[in-house]
Enzyme design. Structure first.
Site, short mmCIF file in Angstrom:
data_model
loop_
_atom_site.label_atom_id
_atom_site.label_comp_id
_atom_site.label_asym_id
_atom_site.label_seq_id
_atom_site.Cartn_x
_atom_site.Cartn_y
_atom_site.Cartn_z
N GLU A 127 0.81 -1.22 0.00
CA GLU A 127 0.00 0.00 0.00
C GLU A 127 0.85 1.28 0.00
OE1 GLU A 127 -2.77 -1.05 3.20
OE2 GLU A 127 -4.18 -1.60 1.64
N GLU A 168 -4.21 -10.66 0.30
CA GLU A 168 -5.00 -10.59 1.52
C GLU A 168 -6.43 -10.97 1.18
OE1 GLU A 168 -4.53 -6.81 3.61
OE2 GLU A 168 -2.42 -6.74 3.01
C1 GAL Z 1 -5.05 -4.04 4.09
C2 GAL Z 1 -3.64 -3.81 4.58
C3 GAL Z 1 -3.36 -4.53 5.86
C4 GAL Z 1 -4.48 -4.31 6.83
C5 GAL Z 1 -5.76 -4.79 6.25
C6 GAL Z 1 -6.95 -4.57 7.14
O1 GAL Z 1 -5.44 -3.01 3.27
O2 GAL Z 1 -2.70 -4.19 3.62
O3 GAL Z 1 -2.14 -4.06 6.39
O4 GAL Z 1 -4.59 -2.97 7.11
O5 GAL Z 1 -6.01 -4.07 5.08
O6 GAL Z 1 -6.84 -5.15 8.36
#
Ligand code: GAL
Length: 996
Positions: A420, A496
């Site tokens: 990010e 993620e």
């Molecule tokens: C993503 C980010 C993570 C964390 C997650 C939400 O956007 O890469 O570090 O913030 O969202 O828990």
């Protein structure tokens, strides 16, 4: 401050301090290199002198001034904010200081650390190594300035040659929490400054081995390997690999080797490699493997990978990111036991020893750079460092130190530039540098949506439907048509997904189906492994697990840092069992008498696995008796990775015997591994055989989607009731509410439609049309403030009828219900329930079920249904059908922020047990929860410690529940798991029985 130029190896480095506002990387360091520990290394961890000032301006400028200062002691490695100096602070995206790059604020906690080091004899050369200092550090050895560090999770190595002396030496480190580098370190985690990783003094001969780069390639077609070991040293080096019969082979000269067993997470074969010069020796572990992208698939050793991963931050509730290596090992073993085969080191390179463990235990790693500039997004990405040439040296420095440190680990299969940080030229330059230095591994960066400079497509929190579409060839969301992101040869992963915050994550099965359905999808990484709660002692001496805001932060992001599959103390949350089930490398499908087995391992056959079939007879209610199951070993076919085969189960156990049966097949490892004992279960599947006999379906839950309202009144002969009454084994109050079954008192009996919102209920679904969370929509629709009015209370023969209208305050919307009690079977109260919405409803309901309270002595439960863990409509893949029992306390999930949790689905029989008596409830497709506190208390609590047992047992018996989803960050509840308002009918029975 003195500036000195020194020639260090091949690098010219400037020994100077660096202003805190400088966007440049650290100064005075040796060229980045692999981590090469020697047995003679001196660990400088322990107790150091320490003092802290509120700003850099107030702190002493150099070691001499600090010697005059009063100081206390501090533990190194560690964070000062966890040792009584200042406080940690949590933010997700937002910077906790003005976005005024490259300047840090004046209010800038600055500490000085100091310790002495005794040297008996001067080595020919010495190096001082820091594995991680959170903040910007300036280092002195005996008052000689060595240089400075930037990059909190990256190593910094300094030469000590001209400053070391025999006897007492003094090491001084000045650390400021904020600097220009803080703009590059905006990861979603606690801000916790300090020297939090090892500090090591290395004594070396004059012509030491400075760096080693191992190239250990494997060719799956020939089965051979190629080994080339590049060594940076002023002396000639040779290599030995005793396990391969290699001795005294000149470094740098390629070796072709036949018959190599490659490294894979399922067979992590490592060879000891010794690199020697006349005066120096280092030992590494080498694994042969090849990473490639071929036919749109990410492959290792020619086989497409299925990354069943988690995102791992380094976290300990007492020590922060100073995680002891034994703890890291325990975490990895826990992952392996739950079928996790990959880790993304979100969002920085881990402790270097961590990668020795992933090599050894067998996990694929996406090794990520220490880089995030997410806070710039809140300002429209204006002045984002990722596209500003001023920051290029810092970006390149970060990626070089990542790659050089970790390049020799076979477990590292992908480099990730960071997280990010928007997009821009500096990221592209990082990727270009990696492609030049280490073309053997692909480059990942999720922010490169168009695939302009990376090799793998990546996204966060796509819905399973969108993932499926990408797998089938659609352009990933956010990518420009015609950009390289749309190329069919580009693999794709979710770096993620399945945001594991609070109760959940829901919807794992649908994701796994999308992953397994497309060779292009390389896998997905759950966000995230561990919850970052910090243990906090309050003024009254009590202790709690804290989250954002608990340390009085001016800006913070609350409990968004509590979103893991394990608690901060690494206790599994229910989601971990679900992950183990969907990630299982052995696919099992049980269809009547046929078992289909699929080998989804990457690098092993099914040899060494053993399977057991367990069979129990079910009664006509679909419930098993007390007899132990009949078990038998069954043969698992020998399958190579990717192969499937179907086997017939033993006929005497699985064929129709006239009675319904429950079949459970369990597959376990026959031999112990480094991470689990022999007999550890890898996969399981269940199926029910209906049997030919007639089965009754007592209390089966059925639904009718017709919105027609409920028949208003019962039989014409019905006698209206106006006071308490006895009906069969039941007692009812003046409003028709059940108050007693046998001699068991029941309080507050009635229908329930609400739940204490989960973190996911509080999130806005990314895939919805509504900007509101489900929880907000529920309160907007008035579901949290229903008022009951009895519409009917009458008895006719063996039927007692109670009609209730639940109306929304200030609205003409509500839910009608009709409860029809009957007493045809002695000792049993049977209940038919009908509900139907009236007025306008545009929101799913949280639940439809019964709620009541029992005396607190009903402290245990025994049930036949899914368990032992929680199972909601879209969770509970790890729960299985059978008998389970536990104290009510153990049903609770100790969420750091309390919320709806622990509901067990698939319920057919429930016994709520006191010492002498039990309330038994039978039905089909029910769910239950039981708690020592009310839903209202659960909803009101901010921390687990706020919940106190209130001497009652609060019970829910649900007929239907809304799913969980992952809207805390990602898509909401899938349509098939939503509880839409409609007319429904259900049935259930109650009886009082002696406790067993
Ligand atoms: C993503 C980010 C993570 C964390 C997650 C939400 O956007 O890469 O570090 O913030 O969202 O828990």
């Amino acid at each position: 401050m003195a500036t000195l130029l020194v020639m260090l190896g091949s690098q010219l480095s400037v020994r100077s301090d660096l202003p805190l506002s400088s966007p440049l990387p650290g100064t005075g360091q040796l060229a980045p290199a692999a981590w090469l520990p020697r047995p003679s290394d001196l660990d400088l961890g322990g107790s150091w002198r320490f003092a802290l000032w509120p700003s850099a301006a107030e702190a002493p400028a150099d070691p001499a001034a600090f010697r005059e200062t009063e100081a206390s002691d501090i533990r190194v490695p560690g964070h000062w904010v966890l040792q009584g100096h200042g406080a940690p602070a949590y933010t997700n995206v937002q910077y906790p200081f003005p976005v005024d790059p490259p300047h840090p604020p004046d209010g800038n906690p600055t500490a000085i650390y100091q310790r002495t080091v005794w040297i008996d004899e001067l080595p020919e050369q010495a190096r001082l190594r820091f594995d991680g200092i959170d903040g910007a550090a300036t280092i002195w050895w005996n008052d000689t300035l060595l240089g400075s560090t930037r990059g909190s999770r990256l190593p910094a190595v300094f030469s000590l040659d001209d400053s070391l002396r025999v006897g007492e030496n003094v090491l001084t480190v000045r650390v400021s929490q904020w600097s220009a580098a803080s703009y590059l370190e905006d990861q979603d985690m606690w801000w916790m400054p300090g020297i939090f990783r090892a500090v090591t003094l290395q004594s070396l001969p004059a012509q030491a081995i400075d760096d080693v780069f191992v190239h250990a390639d494997y060719d799956h077609e020939s089965g051979g390997g190629v080994l080339r070991v590049e060594v940076r040293s002023d002396a000639d080096a040779v290599i030995d690999v005793p396990s391969l019969g290699i001795a005294e082979h000149p470094a740098g000269v390629e070796l072709s080797l036949a018959g190599i067993r490659p490294w894979s997470p399922d067979d992590p074969v490592l060879h000891e490699l010794r690199v020697r010069t006349d005066r120096d020796e280092v030992v590494l572990k080498v694994g042969f493997r090849r990473v490639s992208i071929d036919g749109g698939s990410l492959r290792v050793n020619g086989t497409p990978v299925r990354l069943s991963g988690v995102n791992r931050h380094e976290h300990d509730p007492d020590l922060g990111r100073a995680v002891p290596i034994a703890t890291a090992r325990a975490e990895l073993e826990l992952m392996k036991r739950h079928n996790i085969n990959a880790v993304r080191t979100s969002h920085y390179p881990p402790d270097p020893r961590f990668l020795e463990l992933t090599d050894e235990l067998g996990l694929f790693v996406i090794d990520e750079g220490d880089l995030e500039t997410h806070g710039f997004e809140l300002n429209g990405w204006r002045r984002n460092p990722s596209d500003d040439p001023m920051w290029l040296p810092a970006f390149l420095d970060r990626v070089e130190r990542l790659v050089e440190r970790d390049k020799n680990h076979p477990s590292v299969i992908i480099w990730s530039l960071g997280n990010e940080a928007g997009t821009g030229r500096n990221l592209a330059a990082m990727s270009e540098w990696i492609h030049g230095r280490d073309p053997s591994r692909p480059v990942h960066y999720e922010g490169d949506r168009d695939g302009a400079y990376t090799d793998i497509g990546s996204a966060m929190y796509l819905s399973s439907a969108d993932l499926d579409a990408v797998g089938a060839g659609s352009l990933p969301p956010g990518a420009k048509p015609g950009s390289p992101a749309g190329a069919p040869e580009r693999p794709f992963l979710l770096c993620e997904f399945a945001h594991a915050m609070g109760t959940g994550p829901g919807g794992l099965s649908e994701y796994q189906a999308a992953i397994d359905g497309h060779p292009r999808i390389a896998g997905a990484f759950v966000w995230e492994w561990i919850e970052h709660g910090l243990r906090q002692r309050l003024a009254d001496g009590s202790v709690r697990l804290a989250y954002g805001g608990d340390f009085g932060e001016l800006v913070h992001d609350g409990n968004f840092v509590i979103d893991g599959l394990v608690s901060p103390d690494r206790e599994p949350r229910p989601g971990l069992a679900d992950v183990a089930a969907v990630f299982s490398p052995i696919g099992l499908a049980l269809d009547g008498t046929e078992l289909t087995v699929t080998n989804r391992y990457h690098g092993r056959t099914t040899e060494g696995l053993e399977a057991t079939l367990a069979v129990v007879d079910l009664d006509t209610d679909g419930v098993a008796g007390d007899e132990p199951p009949v078990s038998q070993q069954i043969l698992i076919p020998l399958l190579a990775p990717g192969e499937s085969a179907t086997v017939q189960l033993p006929a005497e156990l699985s064929l129709d015997s006239g009675v319904p049966r429950l079949l459970t097949v369990s597959v376990a490892q026959a031999h112990a591994t480094a991470w689990a004992p022999a007999g550890h279960e890898i996969a399981w599947v269940q199926a029910e055989l209906p049997g030919s006999g007639a089965t009754s379906q007592p209390g089966s839950a059925s639904s009718a989607s017709s919105a027609a309202s409920i028949a208003a009144s019962s039989a014409a002969s019905a006698e209206a009731l106006s006071g308490p009454t006895t009906f069969g084994v039941g007692r009812f109050d003046a409003s028709g509410r059940l108050t007693q079954v046998g001699d068991i008192p029941i309080h507050d009996f009635g229908l329930r439609f609400w739940r204490a919102p989960t973190d996911n209920d509080f999130g806005t679904p990314w895939d919805g049309d509504d900007q509101r969370s489900d929880a907000q929509r529920w309160t907007d629709a008035g579901l949290d403030r229903l008022q009951a009015r009895t519409t009917e209370y009458s008895v006719a023969g063996d039927e007692l009828v109670v009609g209730t209208r639940y109306g929304v305050i200030s609205s003409d919307r509500g839910i009608d219900s009709m409860l029809r009690w009957s007493r045809t079977e002695a000792g049993v109260l049977a209940l038919d329930v009908e509900v139907a919405p009236f007025g306008e409803w545009h929101v799913p309901w949280p639940r439809i079920g019964l709620g009541f309270r029992l005396p607190g002595e009903f402290g245990d439960v025994r049930w036949f249904g899914l368990g032992p863990g929680a199972a909601y409509p879209d969770t509970g893949q790890g729960a299985r059908l059978g008998w389970h029992s536990m104290p009510i306390d153990d049903l609770q999930v100790p969420n750091i922020r309390p919320q709806e949790n622990g509901s067990r689905g698939g319920l057919r029989r429930l016994a709520l047990l006191a010492s002498q008596t039990a309330l038994q409830i039978d039905g089909h497709g029910l769910a239950f929860s039981a708690r020592p506190w009310s839903d209202a208390a659960l909803e009101a609590a901010d921390h687990l410690e706020d919940l106190r047992p209130d001497e009652s047992t609060h019970v829910h018996v649900d007929f239907a529940r809304h799913g969980i989803g992952t809207a805390a960050c990602g898509p909401g509840v899938l349509p098939q798991h939503r509880l839409e308002p409609a007319r429904y009918s259900y049935a259930v029975t109650f009886r009082a029985v002696p406790a067993l």
